[in-house]
Design an enzyme around this catalytic site. Structure first.
Site, PDB file in Angstrom:
ATOM      1  N   TYR A 245       0.231  11.180 -10.273  1.00  0.00           N
ATOM      2  CA  TYR A 245      -0.119  10.079  -9.363  1.00  0.00           C
ATOM      3  C   TYR A 245      -0.569   8.849 -10.165  1.00  0.00           C
ATOM      4  O   TYR A 245      -0.036   7.750  -9.990  1.00  0.00           O
ATOM      5  CB  TYR A 245      -1.234  10.537  -8.404  1.00  0.00           C
ATOM      6  CG  TYR A 245      -1.884   9.409  -7.666  1.00  0.00           C
ATOM      7  CD1 TYR A 245      -1.157   8.623  -6.783  1.00  0.00           C
ATOM      8  CD2 TYR A 245      -3.234   9.101  -7.866  1.00  0.00           C
ATOM      9  CE1 TYR A 245      -1.750   7.562  -6.117  1.00  0.00           C
ATOM     10  CE2 TYR A 245      -3.835   8.051  -7.203  1.00  0.00           C
ATOM     11  CZ  TYR A 245      -3.087   7.283  -6.335  1.00  0.00           C
ATOM     12  OH  TYR A 245      -3.685   6.235  -5.684  1.00  0.00           O
TER      13      TYR A 245
ATOM     14  N   ASP B 279      -9.907  16.510 -12.713  1.00  0.00           N
ATOM     15  CA  ASP B 279     -11.041  15.665 -12.317  1.00  0.00           C
ATOM     16  C   ASP B 279     -11.871  15.234 -13.528  1.00  0.00           C
ATOM     17  O   ASP B 279     -12.515  16.072 -14.151  1.00  0.00           O
ATOM     18  CB  ASP B 279     -11.978  16.447 -11.373  1.00  0.00           C
ATOM     19  CG  ASP B 279     -11.607  16.320  -9.919  1.00  0.00           C
ATOM     20  OD1 ASP B 279     -10.865  15.378  -9.571  1.00  0.00           O
ATOM     21  OD2 ASP B 279     -12.063  17.164  -9.121  1.00  0.00           O
TER      22      ASP B 279
ATOM     23  N   PHE C 214       0.813  -1.218   0.000  1.00  0.00           N
ATOM     24  CA  PHE C 214       0.000   0.000   0.000  1.00  0.00           C
ATOM     25  C   PHE C 214       0.844   1.266   0.000  1.00  0.00           C
ATOM     26  O   PHE C 214       0.372   2.321  -0.415  1.00  0.00           O
ATOM     27  CB  PHE C 214      -0.871   0.067   1.269  1.00  0.00           C
ATOM     28  CG  PHE C 214      -1.931  -0.982   1.370  1.00  0.00           C
ATOM     29  CD1 PHE C 214      -3.133  -0.841   0.707  1.00  0.00           C
ATOM     30  CD2 PHE C 214      -1.743  -2.115   2.151  1.00  0.00           C
ATOM     31  CE1 PHE C 214      -4.128  -1.802   0.810  1.00  0.00           C
ATOM     32  CE2 PHE C 214      -2.729  -3.078   2.267  1.00  0.00           C
ATOM     33  CZ  PHE C 214      -3.924  -2.921   1.594  1.00  0.00           C
TER      34      PHE C 214
HETATM   35  N1  UDP Z   1     -14.710  17.304  -4.184  1.00  0.00           N
HETATM   36  C1  UDP Z   1     -15.395  18.478  -3.934  1.00  0.00           C
HETATM   37  N2  UDP Z   1     -15.046  19.209  -2.826  1.00  0.00           N
HETATM   38  C2  UDP Z   1     -14.055  18.820  -1.968  1.00  0.00           C
HETATM   39  C3  UDP Z   1     -13.360  17.611  -2.231  1.00  0.00           C
HETATM   40  C4  UDP Z   1     -13.716  16.866  -3.345  1.00  0.00           C
HETATM   41  O1  UDP Z   1     -16.298  18.871  -4.692  1.00  0.00           O
HETATM   42  O2  UDP Z   1     -13.772  19.548  -1.004  1.00  0.00           O
HETATM   43  C5  UDP Z   1     -15.090  16.493  -5.364  1.00  0.00           C
HETATM   44  C6  UDP Z   1     -13.929  16.203  -6.308  1.00  0.00           C
HETATM   45  O3  UDP Z   1     -13.800  17.250  -7.247  1.00  0.00           O
HETATM   46  C7  UDP Z   1     -14.367  14.878  -6.933  1.00  0.00           C
HETATM   47  C8  UDP Z   1     -15.169  14.196  -5.827  1.00  0.00           C
HETATM   48  O4  UDP Z   1     -15.506  15.232  -4.892  1.00  0.00           O
HETATM   49  O5  UDP Z   1     -15.238  15.120  -8.006  1.00  0.00           O
HETATM   50  C9  UDP Z   1     -14.362  13.133  -5.092  1.00  0.00           C
HETATM   51  O6  UDP Z   1     -13.111  13.697  -4.738  1.00  0.00           O
HETATM   52  P1  UDP Z   1     -12.091  12.999  -3.744  1.00  0.00           P
HETATM   53  O7  UDP Z   1     -10.944  13.957  -3.537  1.00  0.00           O
HETATM   54  O8  UDP Z   1     -12.821  12.545  -2.517  1.00  0.00           O
HETATM   55  O9  UDP Z   1     -11.617  11.694  -4.503  1.00  0.00           O
HETATM   56  P2  UDP Z   1     -10.977  11.497  -5.973  1.00  0.00           P
HETATM   57  O10 UDP Z   1     -12.146  11.305  -6.904  1.00  0.00           O
HETATM   58  O11 UDP Z   1     -10.143  12.686  -6.288  1.00  0.00           O
HETATM   59  O12 UDP Z   1     -10.190  10.253  -5.822  1.00  0.00           O
END
Ligand code: UDP
Length: 328
Positions: free
Chosen positions: A140, A284, A72
């Site tokens: 990443y 994203d 991990f």
């Molecule tokens: N997100 C958001 N506000 C936050 C954190 C995340 O709107 O404060 C959105 C982010 O843009 C994504 C989703 O929530 O669309 C999930 O984000 P997270 O960082 O939890 O996981 P990831 O998809 O990046 O692995």
């Protein structure tokens, strides 16, 4: 014989360690505690060390008679990877090479590896299956894809067998409420919403409301951390039974928008959450939903937490009882 868990004091690592311990398996955790928490693996054998320390890894493998690895340990923040790629390539790629060198030296030839949906980048089709195009949009994601490719080469040349698990959005906490998600700084949606509920933040920022989705916000596939943990154990046991190297997606197969996640937290907790609409966050993709058919069919994996409500309930149970995470 025991199982070496690198990054075993982290979020998904510690949940996996707890499940293995519950099954009475012999484990040893290897973690530099840069992001992991000693308290998450209380009472379990822990070696504090860095992945780059190949000789400590070798010594640990000897001492604990290690015959398999669950790997991990890695840097895992998409945003940070874009501003500090060196950290990601050194810690993730070089770190993994150091681990593989130790494994080769000690003839440890089975590894379950944490990969990610970020290896796909912007998906060409939904749901995403394992054969979908891999075109990561972040350092990443690229670092994890490179590690998968290294594993393939080590398999062909040295007979190292691996399972790479490409997780979608890990969420929730252990059913006991004793361990859960605790990052510093926190960047993930559900724990940040919990911080708003706990009065540690004023509001939740919604990153982007102009995506091509029904409510304009990003859609993700949330999977419970204990379901992820079980998949690691199934994968490892399949390697013990002689399975050849494989790659599997891990998600619930259901997508929820950012707004739907916030609505569900409000429903589960009975509390109102202040929301503010912001610009998109770089990198994203609009929609990420997994097809996990392959692991369901081949390894008999079955998620135990099928609704977002259940997942959020376990997260709230952890955060409300540990508002400062493991610092208490
Ligand atoms: N997100 C958001 N506000 C936050 C954190 C995340 O709107 O404060 C959105 C982010 O843009 C994504 C989703 O929530 O669309 C999930 O984000 P997270 O960082 O939890 O996981 P990831 O998809 O990046 O692995």
């Amino acid at each position: 014989m025991s199982i070496l868990i690198t990054g075993g004091a982290g979020y998904i690592g510690s949940h996996t360690a707890w499940e293995l311990k519950a099954q009475g398996r012999d484990i040893v955790i290897y973690d530099n505690l840069s992001r992991g928490h000693r308290e998450a693996v209380k009472g379990m054998p822990l070696v504090v060390g860095d992945l780059m320390d190949t000789s400590l890894l070798e010594k640990t493998m000897d001492e604990y008679k290690v015959d398999s690895v669950i790997h991990f340990a890695a840097e895992s923040q998409v945003g940070e990877s874009m501003t500090d790629p060196q950290k990601y390539y050194i810690n993730n790629v070089s770190g993994t090479l150091s681990l593989l060198k130790a494994m080769k030296e000690k003839s440890v030839n089975k590894i379950v590896f944490s990969s990610t949906a970020a290896t796909y980048g912007e998906p060409e089709r939904i749901p995403i299956d394992e054969a979908s195009r891999k075109n990561p949009t972040s350092v990443y994601g690229r670092s994890k894809l490179i590690m998968e490719q290294i594993l393939t080469d080590f398999d062909m040349a040295y007979g190292l067998r691996y399972v790479a698990l490409r997780y979608f959005n890990a969420a929730g906490a252990h059913i006991s409420g004793e361990i859960g998600e605790c990052h510093n700084p926190e960047t993930h949606l559900i724990p940040i919403i919990m911080q708003v509920l706990l009065g540690q933040r004023d509001e939740i920022s919604i990153f982007g409301t102009d995506y091509p989705t029904p409510d304009g916000t990003c859609i993700r596939d949330y999977i419970h951390v204990t379901d992820l943990a079980h998949a690691h154990i199934l994968a490892l046991d399949a390697l013990y039974q002689g399975m050849k190297s494989k790659v599997y997606n891990l998600g619930n197969g259901n997508g929820f928008s950012v707004k739907e996640v916030i609505d569900t937290v409000e429903k589960v907790t009975g509390k109102k959450i202040k929301r503010v609409e912001k610009d998109r966050r770089e990198g994203d993709p609009a929609i990420l939903i997994a097809s996990s058919d392959r692991i369901i069919k081949e390894l008999g994996w079955e998620p135990g937490y099928n609704t977002l409500e259940e997942i959020i309930q376990t997260a709230w149970n952890w955060h409300s009882n540990h508002p400062d995470g493991f610092k208490q």
